[in-house]
Scaffold this motif. Structure first.
Motif, PDB file in Angstrom:
ATOM      1  N   SER A 297      55.004  45.976  34.126  1.00  0.00           N
ATOM      2  CA  SER A 297      55.636  45.393  35.313  1.00  0.00           C
ATOM      3  C   SER A 297      55.248  46.187  36.544  1.00  0.00           C
ATOM      4  O   SER A 297      55.347  47.416  36.571  1.00  0.00           O
TER       5      SER A 297
ATOM      6  N   ARG B 233      49.610  45.770  45.724  1.00  0.00           N
ATOM      7  CA  ARG B 233      50.273  44.920  44.718  1.00  0.00           C
ATOM      8  C   ARG B 233      49.457  43.658  44.473  1.00  0.00           C
ATOM      9  O   ARG B 233      49.270  43.224  43.341  1.00  0.00           O
ATOM     10  N   GLU B 234      48.954  43.079  45.558  1.00  0.00           N
ATOM     11  CA  GLU B 234      48.132  41.874  45.434  1.00  0.00           C
ATOM     12  C   GLU B 234      46.879  42.182  44.617  1.00  0.00           C
ATOM     13  O   GLU B 234      46.489  41.411  43.733  1.00  0.00           O
TER      14      GLU B 234
ATOM     15  N   LYS C  62      47.726  42.311  41.044  1.00  0.00           N
ATOM     16  CA  LYS C  62      47.940  40.979  40.464  1.00  0.00           C
ATOM     17  C   LYS C  62      46.599  40.306  40.163  1.00  0.00           C
ATOM     18  O   LYS C  62      46.431  39.660  39.125  1.00  0.00           O
ATOM     19  N   GLN C  63      45.663  40.487  41.072  1.00  0.00           N
ATOM     20  CA  GLN C  63      44.310  39.946  40.860  1.00  0.00           C
ATOM     21  C   GLN C  63      43.682  40.581  39.619  1.00  0.00           C
ATOM     22  O   GLN C  63      43.124  39.894  38.768  1.00  0.00           O
TER      23      GLN C  63
ATOM     24  N   ALA D 180      45.125  41.942  37.144  1.00  0.00           N
ATOM     25  CA  ALA D 180      45.830  41.500  35.940  1.00  0.00           C
ATOM     26  C   ALA D 180      45.308  40.140  35.497  1.00  0.00           C
ATOM     27  O   ALA D 180      45.050  39.899  34.313  1.00  0.00           O
TER      28      ALA D 180
ATOM     29  N   THR E 125      49.340  40.241  31.294  1.00  0.00           N
ATOM     30  CA  THR E 125      50.527  39.684  31.944  1.00  0.00           C
ATOM     31  C   THR E 125      51.230  40.791  32.712  1.00  0.00           C
ATOM     32  O   THR E 125      51.538  41.843  32.160  1.00  0.00           O
TER      33      THR E 125
ATOM     34  N   ASN F 227      54.383  41.228  35.287  1.00  0.00           N
ATOM     35  CA  ASN F 227      55.482  40.705  36.093  1.00  0.00           C
ATOM     36  C   ASN F 227      55.778  41.706  37.215  1.00  0.00           C
ATOM     37  O   ASN F 227      55.175  42.773  37.278  1.00  0.00           O
ATOM     38  N   GLU F 228      56.633  41.327  38.141  1.00  0.00           N
ATOM     39  CA  GLU F 228      56.934  42.211  39.262  1.00  0.00           C
ATOM     40  C   GLU F 228      58.432  42.465  39.274  1.00  0.00           C
ATOM     41  O   GLU F 228      59.202  41.514  39.118  1.00  0.00           O
TER      42      GLU F 228
END
Ligand code: HPA
Length: 266
Positions: free
Chosen positions: A126, A161-162, A165-166, A168, A174, A176-177
């Motif tokens: 996460s 964070r972005e 996410k990329q 990931a 997977t 999550n945040e």
């Protein structure tokens, strides 16, 4: 930097670690093997470096592993110190300021954490979007200049964070945040504390990272933090956290963290 800060820097350079670095990476409990990603590492034990933490929790190494991961120059801290070990919330100040002195502008923190969400089970990763610290403990208590009034909006950098996410998405992990609630430990939370934490909006609980984020933001480092879930919070979904459980995190989860970071540093 303080006098002993210069000594830390000098020692690190004497051991053959040359800046500048692109990223600092702190590896939490059970995540030490992620340092295997570093190519041609230069290793320095913390015990050799003035002002670096001594005495580690079992399940942690205590050394710098510096080198390249992909195209990025990374200064890895394999193992950290916690508030509960020394009663000093600023125990990580010297390492963080040393990283800044080595040119690091981006700090990636990792930790083991308890999850408060059923669909974020042990083994999941996460991203931390924000934190809660109602402990009354802060690493900047006693700092006497205005640098102590650190703004904490977007403390967990939106661009980093972005990028995670990329990374990931590309690496098929997977991610999550969540919201990380800091508990000083070392005892685990009670089920009542976990229920309270959940009501306050937390999705993760842990005993590290938050003091480091505050110290890093004070000196303008951009921060990202990722939790590896090792258990459900006490009393939730059968959760009964223990240190042996935290240490014996599925190798699978460590592999996910490796894959995510490897992609991120590409
Ligand atoms: N609580 C606090 N810290 C932790 C936990 C937990 O459940 N799991 C791993 N670190």
């Amino acid at each position: 930097m303080t006098h002993s800060g210069q000594d830390a820097l000098l020692t690190i350079k004497e051991w053959g670690v040359e800046g500048p670095f692109d990223y600092g990476l702190v590896l939490g409990t059970g995540l030490g093997p992620v340092a295997d990603l570093v190519q041609n590492p230069v290793i320095v034990p913390y015990a050799q470096i003035p002002g670096f933490p001594k005495g580690q929790v079992s399940g942690h190494s205590a050394r710098i592993v510096a080198g390249m991961i992909g195209k990025a120059r990374i200064f890895v801290m394999q193992g950290r110190a916690h508030y509960y070990e020394h009663g000093d919330p600023a125990i990580m100040r010297m390492p963080i300021e040393t990283m800044a002195a080595l040119g690091i502008k981006n700090l990636i923190l990792t930790n083991a954490a308890g999850s408060l969400l059923e669909d974020v089970p042990p083994g999941a990763l996460s991203l931390i979007a924000d934190h809660i610290n109602l402990s009354g403990v802060n690493p900047l208590i006693g700092v006497s200049d205005d640098s102590r009034f650190v703004p904490m909006v977007d403390a967990y950098d939106p661009d980093l964070r972005e990028a995670f996410k990329q990374a990931a998405m590309i690496s098929g992990v997977t991610l999550n945040e969540g919201i990380y609630h800091w508990f000083p430990g070392p005892s685990f939370e009670t089920p009542a504390e976990i229920r309270a934490s959940k009501m306050l909006g937390a999705t993760l609980v842990g005993m590290s990272t938050v003091p480091e984020v505050i110290l890093a933001r004070r000196i303008g480092l951009r921060v990202a933090a990722i939790s590896m879930v090792t258990n459900y919070g006490a009393g939730l979904f059968g959760g009964a956290p223990s240190h042996s459980e935290t240490k014996s995190v599925a190798t699978e989860a460590v592999a996910k963290m490796r894959a995510l970071l490897e992609q991120f540093f590409k």
